[in-house]
Write an enzyme that holds these catalytic residues in place. Structure first.
Site, PDB file in Angstrom:
ATOM      1  N   HIS A 142     -25.703  10.780   1.181  1.00  0.00           N
ATOM      2  CA  HIS A 142     -25.160  12.132   0.593  1.00  0.00           C
ATOM      3  C   HIS A 142     -24.311  12.216  -0.365  1.00  0.00           C
ATOM      4  CE1 HIS A 142     -21.762  10.601   3.157  1.00  0.00           C
ATOM      5  NE2 HIS A 142     -21.075  11.459   2.851  1.00  0.00           N
ATOM      6  N   HIS A 157     -21.199  13.035  -1.321  1.00  0.00           N
ATOM      7  CA  HIS A 157     -19.684  12.471  -1.418  1.00  0.00           C
ATOM      8  C   HIS A 157     -19.459  11.433  -2.391  1.00  0.00           C
ATOM      9  CE1 HIS A 157     -18.599  14.923   2.416  1.00  0.00           C
ATOM     10  NE2 HIS A 157     -18.593  15.714   1.323  1.00  0.00           N
ATOM     11  N   ASP A 160     -17.283   9.102  -2.262  1.00  0.00           N
ATOM     12  CA  ASP A 160     -17.189   7.680  -1.987  1.00  0.00           C
ATOM     13  C   ASP A 160     -18.643   6.962  -1.208  1.00  0.00           C
ATOM     14  OD1 ASP A 160     -16.951   9.642   0.405  1.00  0.00           O
ATOM     15  OD2 ASP A 160     -16.180   8.035   1.797  1.00  0.00           O
ATOM     16  N   HIS A 161     -19.547   7.670  -1.408  1.00  0.00           N
ATOM     17  CA  HIS A 161     -20.780   7.179  -1.342  1.00  0.00           C
ATOM     18  C   HIS A 161     -21.518   6.775  -2.443  1.00  0.00           C
ATOM     19  CE1 HIS A 161     -20.386   7.716   3.226  1.00  0.00           C
ATOM     20  NE2 HIS A 161     -19.467   8.406   2.808  1.00  0.00           N
ATOM     21  N   HIS A 187     -22.472  17.163   8.471  1.00  0.00           N
ATOM     22  CA  HIS A 187     -21.345  16.609   7.470  1.00  0.00           C
ATOM     23  C   HIS A 187     -21.390  17.334   6.405  1.00  0.00           C
ATOM     24  CE1 HIS A 187     -18.076  13.935   5.824  1.00  0.00           C
ATOM     25  NE2 HIS A 187     -19.075  13.453   5.291  1.00  0.00           N
ATOM     26  N   ASP A 241     -22.169   9.223   6.796  1.00  0.00           N
ATOM     27  CA  ASP A 241     -20.905   9.889   7.727  1.00  0.00           C
ATOM     28  C   ASP A 241     -21.492  10.811   8.890  1.00  0.00           C
ATOM     29  OD1 ASP A 241     -19.439   8.494   6.171  1.00  0.00           O
ATOM     30  OD2 ASP A 241     -18.690  10.204   4.903  1.00  0.00           O
ATOM     31  N   HIS A 255     -18.136   4.056   7.404  1.00  0.00           N
ATOM     32  CA  HIS A 255     -16.699   4.058   7.769  1.00  0.00           C
ATOM     33  C   HIS A 255     -16.134   3.105   8.990  1.00  0.00           C
ATOM     34  CE1 HIS A 255     -15.470   6.911   4.454  1.00  0.00           C
ATOM     35  NE2 HIS A 255     -16.590   7.251   4.696  1.00  0.00           N
TER      36      HIS A 255
HETATM   37 FE    FE Z   1     -17.292   9.051   3.580  1.00  0.00          FE
HETATM   38 ZN    ZN Z   2     -18.826  11.903   3.356  1.00  0.00          ZN
END
Ligand code: FE
Ligand code: ZN
Length: 256
Positions: free
Chosen positions: A55, A57, A59-60, A113, A130, A168
């Site tokens: 996805h 985001h 942090d990915h 999410h 996530d 995570h």
């Molecule tokens: Fe994340």
């Molecule tokens: Zn995420």
């Protein structure tokens, strides 16, 4: 045989490395940061041959473009134009054949999410970003409770022994909440103890399995009477649909 190893990033992210040791090649899932990946590849003497994205985001996806510039590889991810550097845009049901690591995955759309969220299932493993966490699920940033519930129900249909690789290390906090919702669930009590032990030793709590999630994760158990009752007590109102029960548990966790 595909080997899977975690690469730690930021405070609690795992970038999963899918390794073919014979060919010395590797794919990574959700490289939010390029540097820990580069360090890992050098250490293990591996070539990066593919990137999978679940996805949009940061942090990915944050390390995607740098890795794409450094290596000769393809990036597979959601059909979402806001993600720069996707070479192969994927939709539900498509197959991803990663010949370079000798692995095959099926794409599952799992909105909730985020709306673009996908998961990769194959080689007895699920890479779910996530969406499904060990003992929990992702926050609803873009989707509705009903969408997330449908997504988790889809994942619950996978073979029980499927290894679950989420993005995570949230397991201990998730299970602390789960115990509050369902204090008499013995499987959950046992899991909490073993996870607490692992975290004391600073060890990873993943992968999980679909079976373990079905027996201990409140978000995978919204069809159970114990969860329904806990949700109703939390909101002090009767709840008739599973979607309403799911929404109540999610709201409870958001404020926990
Ligand atoms: Fe994340
Ligand atoms: Zn995420």
């Amino acid at each position: 045989m595909l080997a899977v190893a975690p690469i730690k990033a930021f405070t609690d992210n795992y970038i999963w490395a899918l390794i073919n040791n014979r060919a010395k090649t590797c794919a990574v899932v959700d490289p939010g940061d390029a540097y820990p990946v580069i360090e890992f590849l050098e250490q293990e003497q591996l070539t990066l041959s593919a990137i999978l994205i679940t996805h949009h985001h940061r942090d990915h996806t944050g390390g995607l473009l740098k890795l794409r510039n450094l290596f000769n590889l393809k990036v597979y991810g959601p059909a979402n134009h806001s993600i720069k550097g996707i070479d192969v845009a994927l939709v539900d049901g498509e197959s991803v054949n990663l010949d370079s690591i000798d692995a095959k995955f099926k794409v599952m759309e799992v909105p909730g999410h985020t709306l673009d969220h996908i998961a990769f299932f194959g080689e007895g493993s699920l890479f779910c970003g996530d969406t499904l966490f060990a003992g929990g699920c992702g926050r609803l940033f873009e989707g509705t409770p009903q969408q997330m519930l449908n997504s988790l129900q889809k994942l619950a249909q996978l073979p029980e022994n499927t290894k679950v690789y989420c993005a995570h290390e949230y397991t201990l906090a998730n299970l602390t909440f789960a115990k509050t919702v369902e204090p008499d669930n013995q499987a959950l009590i046992d899991r909490y103890e073993s996870v607490e032990d692992l975290r004391h030793k600073d060890q990873i709590t993943l992968p999980s399995t679909i079976q373990l999630e079905i027996t201990t994760n409140p978000f995978m158990r919204t069809n159970k009477p114990t969860i329904k009752q806990a949700a109703e007590t939390f909101l002090s109102t009767p709840l008739s649909t599973e979607s309403d029960i799911f929404a109540a548990i999610r709201k409870w966790k958001d404020n926990f």
